[in-house]
Design an enzyme around this catalytic site. Sequence first.
Site, PDB file in Angstrom:
ATOM      1  N   ASP A   1       0.870  -1.172   0.000  1.00 33.21           N
ATOM      2  CA  ASP A   1       0.000   0.000   0.000  1.00 33.21           C
ATOM      3  C   ASP A   1       0.909   1.225   0.000  1.00 33.21           C
ATOM      4  O   ASP A   1       2.111   1.155   0.275  1.00 33.21           O
ATOM      5  CB  ASP A   1      -0.962  -0.001   1.195  1.00 33.21           C
ATOM      6  CG  ASP A   1      -2.188   0.888   0.931  1.00 33.21           C
ATOM      7  OD1 ASP A   1      -2.161   1.689  -0.019  1.00 33.21           O
ATOM      8  OD2 ASP A   1      -3.173   0.791   1.690  1.00 33.21           O
TER       9      ASP A   1
HETATM   10  C1  BGC Z   1      -5.060   3.205   0.188  1.00 36.11           C
HETATM   11  C2  BGC Z   1      -5.252   2.146  -0.856  1.00 36.11           C
HETATM   12  C3  BGC Z   1      -5.166   2.738  -2.236  1.00 36.11           C
HETATM   13  C4  BGC Z   1      -3.821   3.435  -2.382  1.00 36.11           C
HETATM   14  C5  BGC Z   1      -3.580   4.034  -3.738  1.00 36.11           C
HETATM   15  C6  BGC Z   1      -3.829   4.059  -0.076  1.00 36.11           C
HETATM   16  O1  BGC Z   1      -3.804   5.173   0.744  1.00 36.11           O
HETATM   17  O2  BGC Z   1      -4.968   2.609   1.450  1.00 36.11           O
HETATM   18  O3  BGC Z   1      -6.491   1.504  -0.654  1.00 36.11           O
HETATM   19  O4  BGC Z   1      -5.338   1.758  -3.203  1.00 36.11           O
HETATM   20  O5  BGC Z   1      -3.764   4.477  -1.420  1.00 36.11           O
HETATM   21  O6  BGC Z   1      -4.342   5.152  -3.957  1.00 36.11           O
END
Ligand code: BGC
Length: 760
Positions: A293
Amino acid sequence: MNSITGLMLAGAVLTGSVMLTGCGGSGSSDLYKDATQPVEKRVENLLSQMTLDEKIGQLNQRSMWGGDDALAIFSEEISKGNIGSLLNVPDAVYADSMQRVAIERSRLGIPVLISRDVIHGYKTIFPIPLGQAATFDTAVVEKGARIAAVEASSDGIRWTFAPMIDIARDPRWGRIAEGCGEDVYLTSRMSRAMVKGFQGDDLTSSTSMAACAKHFVGYGASESGRDYNSTFIPERLLRNVYLPPFEEACKAGCLTYMSSFNDNDGVPASGNKFVLTDILRGEWGFNGFVVSDWASVGEMVNHGFCADRKEAAMKGFNAGVDMEMESGTYIAHMKELLDEGKVSQADIDRSVANILRVKFMLGLFENPYITTPQDVKYSDEHLAAAKEAAVKSAILLKNDNETLPLSSGVKRILLTGPLADARHDQMGTWVFDGEKEKTVTLLDALRNEYGGDINIIYEPALGYSRDKNEAGIARAVNAVRGVDAVIAVVGEESILSGEAHCLADLNLVGAQGKLIEALSHTGKPLVTVVMAGRPLTIKKQVDESDAVLYSFHPGTMGGPALADLIFGKESPSGKTPVTFPLAVGQVPIYYSKNAGSRPANGTETLLNDIPQEGGQTSLGNTSYWLDAGFGPLFPFGYGLSYGQFDYSDIAIDKDTYSKGDCIKATATLTNSGKHKATEVAQLYIRDHAGSVTRPVKELKGFERVTLSPGESTTVTFNLPVSELAFYGSDMAKKVEPGDFTLWIGGNSDCKLSTPFKVAN
Ligand code: BGC
């Protein structure tokens, strides 16, 4: 978005033609360019030609932004082979432009994988995932994901960060909106449906997007419902509750996984080898790739799990994070770590191979550019599907005196509340690309479709959900004069749920509670519609209203869907995908809990009835809250319709089953109401005594059944005994023989049951 043909960006002419020769690649060694070769051979061949820098580049995912500086910076990096994937690419022009740089100007012509958070629709916005789960309709959910993929891929997006399949049992956590709720079985079914929808039947189709099962794993158990917080999930609970939807995604062919932000029992998910490698690859045989993530590898320093970013790169990589999203620790430190023997060349090759495999599987080497038409967005078919999903996701929580549907005698209505015409908020959280101008609100729909026959008075009373200015409430109350019914649309703005948007209080915000209270005193039939990202503690408003429809955030077509439900063109059929608490202090509250030693039995004395100076044990010693009893406001799986569904005659085909058997369970379902309606019939089981304690009820099947007034049918469930398996005291998954109960009914509090046994 506009035409992408003929535009010139970053020195690349976009003509739509495909050139597979990178600057340096050529000759007999270029087997990887031959689409007739097996994917593994292509991977191996390409890998054998890559420099270490190019390999490390594939492990690097970067977020892009717009403007000339971005084009220059990203073109440079991509042409050097330093970026394997991009997220947040501004639009189709940038997407094709960056792809052209990768194909034409990088040495080996390896395409970049263009990704984005396409969570519940791209342009045509579907209900939030929690609302989609409320449909208990896997076909509708699969279609929603397919449509999202068709629309997003028309802008060059071939990888989405969805499905989000975190089991969440705490509505304070804002991200409960993004998942499928509290239940293992329901989330697992939805997980499969979404993976299939996003990825389609043919991965190489230009409309297919790789899915990404996230957040791996346990993120939904964030302590105290606060985002980015720690979790404490023991291995057995992890295996029995949190992992199954992810395993189902793997079985459905999900190409990628995302490691989550949380540390579980002290180990951050992005550094958890046990989960990322031993379970995902060792036990499930996954051969796609894992992305971290956002910055979660680097953030292992914040967790206090790594002394610095270099150690974070080492621990993340060795745990099994193949591609790093955004934090850049791999690109900065991987070479050094290799020189020092802290990561191995074999592991780098393995991770690069995992990523290349997915790129080959998606057909990106053959079809790197956008080939699908741009005008698929907001097509009639997509809007109709979004409306169907919104119709099916709305849950009728209360309908006293058959207030709904509004009858043809209703000629004048008051529409009020801050969400009756909230174009932006109706779309819900995680909407990067939906346009509020395209949202059809309930006000729009009532005016457009019913305005000819019905006089619609609109007085919002409050400007937005948190509005505390009560002046408008008097205006709304004044406006009820002469109306036949009042529809109040309340809830939460979309910003109040989603990532990092957690709440400690789940009551209606602002002066909305006062609005409903004031309307209830007018004596007019009051229909309350709630749009929200989570279950709210709305007992008072439920008591004050004649009817309550809970629509979560219903998306682009929420207005027409609600209008049809309110006027009876459609009957509600949604069921709660998560338990609705009476009070926030009950959280976490979920139906599939263990029995505990002294379960409550319903005879408990509540706070106001406790005698003064009673003896310590005079209330009995059972498990309940003095001020809130032990039950929820609404149980999991609950929802009414305009029909009246009764269950009877439960039967199973044997008394005792062996482990290889399939249980055939039936019950009679009758619609004794006045309207044709759809019911979600549900099958639950309980395993009474195990090597470890088992939940008091577990959903094991559901079926949507439509019946006309007076009609009866036999609902049949075929449940393989193998589905009763769980991880017991020896941490091996198996069915334990003994006594069970099986229920069939309309929610998790159903009573119609029959016992059965599983023999040794
Ligand atoms: C979130 C994810 C997301 C990623 C990309 C993160 O802050 O937890 O769910 O896919 O950002 O935008």
